[in-house]
Design an enzyme around this catalytic site. Structure first.
Site, PDB file in Angstrom:
ATOM      1  N   TYR A 236       0.818  -1.209   0.000  1.00 41.65           N
ATOM      2  CA  TYR A 236       0.000   0.000   0.000  1.00 41.65           C
ATOM      3  C   TYR A 236       0.856   1.266   0.000  1.00 41.65           C
ATOM      4  O   TYR A 236       0.361   2.347  -0.315  1.00 41.65           O
ATOM      5  CB  TYR A 236      -0.912   0.050   1.227  1.00 41.65           C
ATOM      6  CG  TYR A 236      -1.909  -1.074   1.347  1.00 41.65           C
ATOM      7  CD1 TYR A 236      -2.100  -2.000   0.318  1.00 41.65           C
ATOM      8  CD2 TYR A 236      -2.659  -1.228   2.498  1.00 41.65           C
ATOM      9  CE1 TYR A 236      -3.002  -3.036   0.447  1.00 41.65           C
ATOM     10  CE2 TYR A 236      -3.575  -2.264   2.641  1.00 41.65           C
ATOM     11  CZ  TYR A 236      -3.734  -3.168   1.609  1.00 41.65           C
ATOM     12  OH  TYR A 236      -4.636  -4.186   1.756  1.00 41.65           O
TER      13      TYR A 236
ATOM     14  N   LYS B 293     -12.387   0.451   4.035  1.00 48.41           N
ATOM     15  CA  LYS B 293     -11.617   1.681   3.885  1.00 48.41           C
ATOM     16  C   LYS B 293     -12.541   2.878   4.061  1.00 48.41           C
ATOM     17  O   LYS B 293     -13.689   2.871   3.601  1.00 48.41           O
ATOM     18  CB  LYS B 293     -10.975   1.737   2.499  1.00 48.41           C
ATOM     19  CG  LYS B 293     -10.242   3.043   2.228  1.00 48.41           C
ATOM     20  CD  LYS B 293      -9.881   3.184   0.758  1.00 48.41           C
ATOM     21  CE  LYS B 293      -9.323   4.569   0.451  1.00 48.41           C
ATOM     22  NZ  LYS B 293      -9.029   4.759  -0.982  1.00 48.41           N
TER      23      LYS B 293
ATOM     24  N   ASN C  57     -19.436   3.832   9.402  1.00 54.71           N
ATOM     25  CA  ASN C  57     -19.054   2.422   9.453  1.00 54.71           C
ATOM     26  C   ASN C  57     -19.010   1.925  10.902  1.00 54.71           C
ATOM     27  O   ASN C  57     -19.452   0.810  11.196  1.00 54.71           O
ATOM     28  CB  ASN C  57     -17.690   2.218   8.798  1.00 54.71           C
ATOM     29  CG  ASN C  57     -17.724   2.406   7.291  1.00 54.71           C
ATOM     30  OD1 ASN C  57     -18.782   2.377   6.672  1.00 54.71           O
ATOM     31  ND2 ASN C  57     -16.558   2.622   6.697  1.00 54.71           N
TER      32      ASN C  57
ATOM     33  N   ILE D  26     -12.895  -4.860   7.424  1.00 56.10           N
ATOM     34  CA  ILE D  26     -11.944  -3.747   7.472  1.00 56.10           C
ATOM     35  C   ILE D  26     -12.237  -2.776   6.317  1.00 56.10           C
ATOM     36  O   ILE D  26     -11.431  -2.636   5.397  1.00 56.10           O
ATOM     37  CB  ILE D  26     -10.481  -4.235   7.435  1.00 56.10           C
ATOM     38  CG1 ILE D  26     -10.265  -5.241   6.284  1.00 56.10           C
ATOM     39  CG2 ILE D  26     -10.080  -4.876   8.769  1.00 56.10           C
ATOM     40  CD1 ILE D  26      -8.803  -5.537   6.022  1.00 56.10           C
TER      41      ILE D  26
ATOM     42  N   LEU E 114     -17.528  -3.614   1.317  1.00 54.13           N
ATOM     43  CA  LEU E 114     -18.619  -2.882   0.669  1.00 54.13           C
ATOM     44  C   LEU E 114     -18.568  -3.059  -0.849  1.00 54.13           C
ATOM     45  O   LEU E 114     -19.232  -2.323  -1.580  1.00 54.13           O
ATOM     46  CB  LEU E 114     -18.550  -1.396   1.032  1.00 54.13           C
ATOM     47  CG  LEU E 114     -18.451  -1.082   2.537  1.00 54.13           C
ATOM     48  CD1 LEU E 114     -18.417   0.422   2.767  1.00 54.13           C
ATOM     49  CD2 LEU E 114     -19.593  -1.729   3.305  1.00 54.13           C
TER      50      LEU E 114
END
Length: 260
Positions: A38, A217, A227, A215, A177
């Site tokens: 990342y 983002k 969230n 998890i 999601l």
């Protein structure tokens, strides 16, 4: 491992990433997920340092990229990750993909050594199919703690989830999601309207009902808090059944080196 965490994939803007991590921790998150690939481990570390939350209260995970999975490279790259994160150890270290330089015996020999040297508390795998889960378990001295995979209402991964449960491996959902696709799923939208919540909260609550850690983002404070509010949403059996019955598949992460 807290069942809701902050994902940081594609959050490589230094200040935005640092702010997102700090905001999430101060809002109540206690699980932060990153990876060598990342390019933001340093920013994540700054966010943890900036937040008024003790390091011991934060469950921190990172992943070793596919070109660093040879024995010596695992040790060297993990030392680099710890330096960037500004920590002495991580709570969970994953093999990011069973690809590239991944050689189970050598890779996990290094992972076991990191556990023995108290640089890593737990070891995990990511994007592993059932047979690869079994092989990883057979190759390690330390238990395989978790398998992180793409998982959401449009990719429920029933067989893989069941297999991991049978083998005592936690399941962690990335892209929970479906990169925003759940906002356009009628079944999810109807349940969200019924409860007066967002589609994101419905998807995250459904995962929690399945015993899966998510998890997602998020960068802005409003999304981070929305969230987090999914922890207060209780889906009834009808809601869960409606999502389970969705008859569409949409895998969002499918690189050429994937094992499926």
């Amino acid at each position: 491992m807290p069942m809701l965490g902050l994902g940081t994939w594609k959050n490589d803007d230094p200040e935005a990433c640092t702010n997102a991590v700090a905001t999430a921790l101060e809002a109540g998150y206690r699980h932060i997920d990153t990876a060598q690939a990342y390019g933001n481990e340093e920013h994540v570390g700054r966010g943890i340092e900036r937040a008024d939350v003790p390091r011991d209260d934060v469950f921190l995970a990172t992943k070793v990229w596919i070109d660093r999975l040879a024995y010596d490279d695992v040790l060297a790259s993990t030392a680099e990750s710890l330096r960037k994160l500004g920590v002495n150890a991580v709570d969970l270290l994953y093999v990011h993909w069973p690809a590239g330089e991944y050689a189970p015996e050598d890779t996990f020999r290094a992972f076991d050594e990191l556990v023995d040297n108290e640089r890593v508390d737990r070891i995990g795998i990511s994007n592993f199919e059932p047979e690869q889960v079994d092989d990883a378990i057979d190759r390690t001295d330390a238990p395989i703690f978790a398998n992180q995979v793409e998982l959401h209402p449009l990719l429920p991964q029933e067989e893989l989830r069941a297999h991991c449960v049978d083998r005592g491996v936690e399941v962690v959902a990335y892209s929970p999601l479906a990169r925003g696709a759940v906002f356009d799923v009628p079944e999810v939208t109807e349940i969200a309207a019924k409860h007066g919540v967002s589609e994101a909260q419905v998807s995250l609550a459904w995962l929690r009902e399945k015993g899966v850690t998510a998890i997602p983002k998020a960068t802005g404070g409003s999304h981070i808090r929305d969230n987090l509010a999914s922890r207060d949403l209780s889906l009834d059996a009808e809601d869960v059944a409606a999502i389970d019955a969705i008859d569409r598949t949409d895998r969002r992460v499918d690189p050429g080196f994937a094992p499926w």
